[in-house]
Scaffold this motif. Structure first.
Motif, PDB file in Angstrom:
ATOM      1  N   MET A 161      52.227  33.609  40.711  1.00 50.25           N
ATOM      2  CA  MET A 161      51.937  33.920  41.567  1.00 50.25           C
ATOM      3  C   MET A 161      50.450  33.457  42.070  1.00 50.25           C
ATOM      4  SD  MET A 161      53.735  33.898  45.193  1.00 50.25           S
ATOM      5  CE  MET A 161      54.802  34.830  44.849  1.00 50.25           C
ATOM      6  N   CYS A 162      49.800  34.042  41.096  1.00 49.64           N
ATOM      7  CA  CYS A 162      47.880  33.723  41.368  1.00 49.64           C
ATOM      8  C   CYS A 162      47.887  32.335  41.105  1.00 49.64           C
ATOM      9  CB  CYS A 162      47.331  34.406  40.910  1.00 49.64           C
ATOM     10  SG  CYS A 162      48.304  34.796  39.104  1.00 49.64           S
ATOM     11  N   LEU A 163      48.713  31.889  40.683  1.00 48.47           N
ATOM     12  CA  LEU A 163      48.101  30.233  40.353  1.00 48.47           C
ATOM     13  C   LEU A 163      48.617  29.738  41.114  1.00 48.47           C
ATOM     14  CD1 LEU A 163      47.240  28.192  38.282  1.00 48.47           C
ATOM     15  CD2 LEU A 163      49.862  28.379  37.440  1.00 48.47           C
ATOM     16  N   THR A 164      49.772  30.169  41.398  1.00 48.54           N
ATOM     17  CA  THR A 164      50.620  28.773  42.745  1.00 48.54           C
ATOM     18  C   THR A 164      49.126  29.626  44.265  1.00 48.54           C
ATOM     19  OG1 THR A 164      52.191  29.954  42.339  1.00 48.54           O
ATOM     20  CG2 THR A 164      51.761  29.217  44.735  1.00 48.54           C
ATOM     21  N   LEU A 165      48.931  29.784  44.235  1.00 40.56           N
ATOM     22  CA  LEU A 165      48.048  30.362  45.976  1.00 40.56           C
ATOM     23  C   LEU A 165      46.800  30.408  45.764  1.00 40.56           C
ATOM     24  CD1 LEU A 165      49.723  34.284  46.270  1.00 40.56           C
ATOM     25  CD2 LEU A 165      50.089  32.159  48.026  1.00 40.56           C
ATOM     26  N   CYS A 166      46.345  30.676  44.611  1.00 37.60           N
ATOM     27  CA  CYS A 166      44.423  29.971  44.445  1.00 37.60           C
ATOM     28  C   CYS A 166      44.130  29.441  42.643  1.00 37.60           C
ATOM     29  CB  CYS A 166      43.822  31.758  44.171  1.00 37.60           C
ATOM     30  SG  CYS A 166      41.818  31.003  45.015  1.00 37.60           S
ATOM     31  N   CYS A 210      50.498  39.926  44.430  1.00 39.77           N
ATOM     32  CA  CYS A 210      50.506  40.041  42.467  1.00 39.77           C
ATOM     33  C   CYS A 210      51.515  40.914  42.777  1.00 39.77           C
ATOM     34  CB  CYS A 210      49.790  40.684  42.041  1.00 39.77           C
ATOM     35  SG  CYS A 210      49.434  41.028  40.458  1.00 39.77           S
ATOM     36  N   PRO A 211      53.394  40.393  41.612  1.00 39.05           N
ATOM     37  CA  PRO A 211      54.279  41.804  41.921  1.00 39.05           C
ATOM     38  C   PRO A 211      53.642  42.556  41.303  1.00 39.05           C
ATOM     39  CG  PRO A 211      55.071  39.560  41.421  1.00 39.05           C
ATOM     40  CD  PRO A 211      53.369  39.751  41.693  1.00 39.05           C
ATOM     41  N   GLU A 212      53.295  42.820  40.145  1.00 38.11           N
ATOM     42  CA  GLU A 212      52.570  43.916  39.278  1.00 38.11           C
ATOM     43  C   GLU A 212      51.629  44.482  39.821  1.00 38.11           C
ATOM     44  OE1 GLU A 212      55.216  44.385  37.502  1.00 38.11           O
ATOM     45  OE2 GLU A 212      56.101  42.103  38.330  1.00 38.11           O
ATOM     46  N   GLN A 213      50.933  43.965  41.163  1.00 35.70           N
ATOM     47  CA  GLN A 213      49.250  44.330  41.146  1.00 35.70           C
ATOM     48  C   GLN A 213      48.752  44.764  39.899  1.00 35.70           C
ATOM     49  OE1 GLN A 213      50.601  48.374  42.842  1.00 35.70           O
ATOM     50  NE2 GLN A 213      51.071  47.264  44.789  1.00 35.70           N
TER      51      GLN A 213
END
Length: 63
Positions: A15-20, A54-57
């Motif tokens: 998710m982080c790679l997708t967003l930034c 982030c699903p896992e924080q």
């Protein structure tokens, strides 16, 4: 602003790679890592979105 990824918590959702993608990359093993330098100007919002989504924080802002 700097960010880091807790390697023990990351599960490679991406998710982080997708967003930034300017700040986060994926290792060959499929886990996220953050650029160790400051988040570039104008990308702080995207980095904060990555933190909050982030699903896992596993992403934290460091001073």
């Amino acid at each position: 602003m700097k960010v880091t990824v807790d390697e023990d918590r990351c599960r490679g959702h991406g998710m982080c790679l997708t967003l930034c993608p300017e700040v986060f990359t994926m290792t060959d093993d499929g886990y996220a890592v953050a650029d160790p330098s400051d988040v570039p100007d104008g990308l702080e919002g995207a980095a904060k979105d990555a933190i909050s989504n982030c699903p896992e924080q596993a992403i934290v802002e460091i001073s």
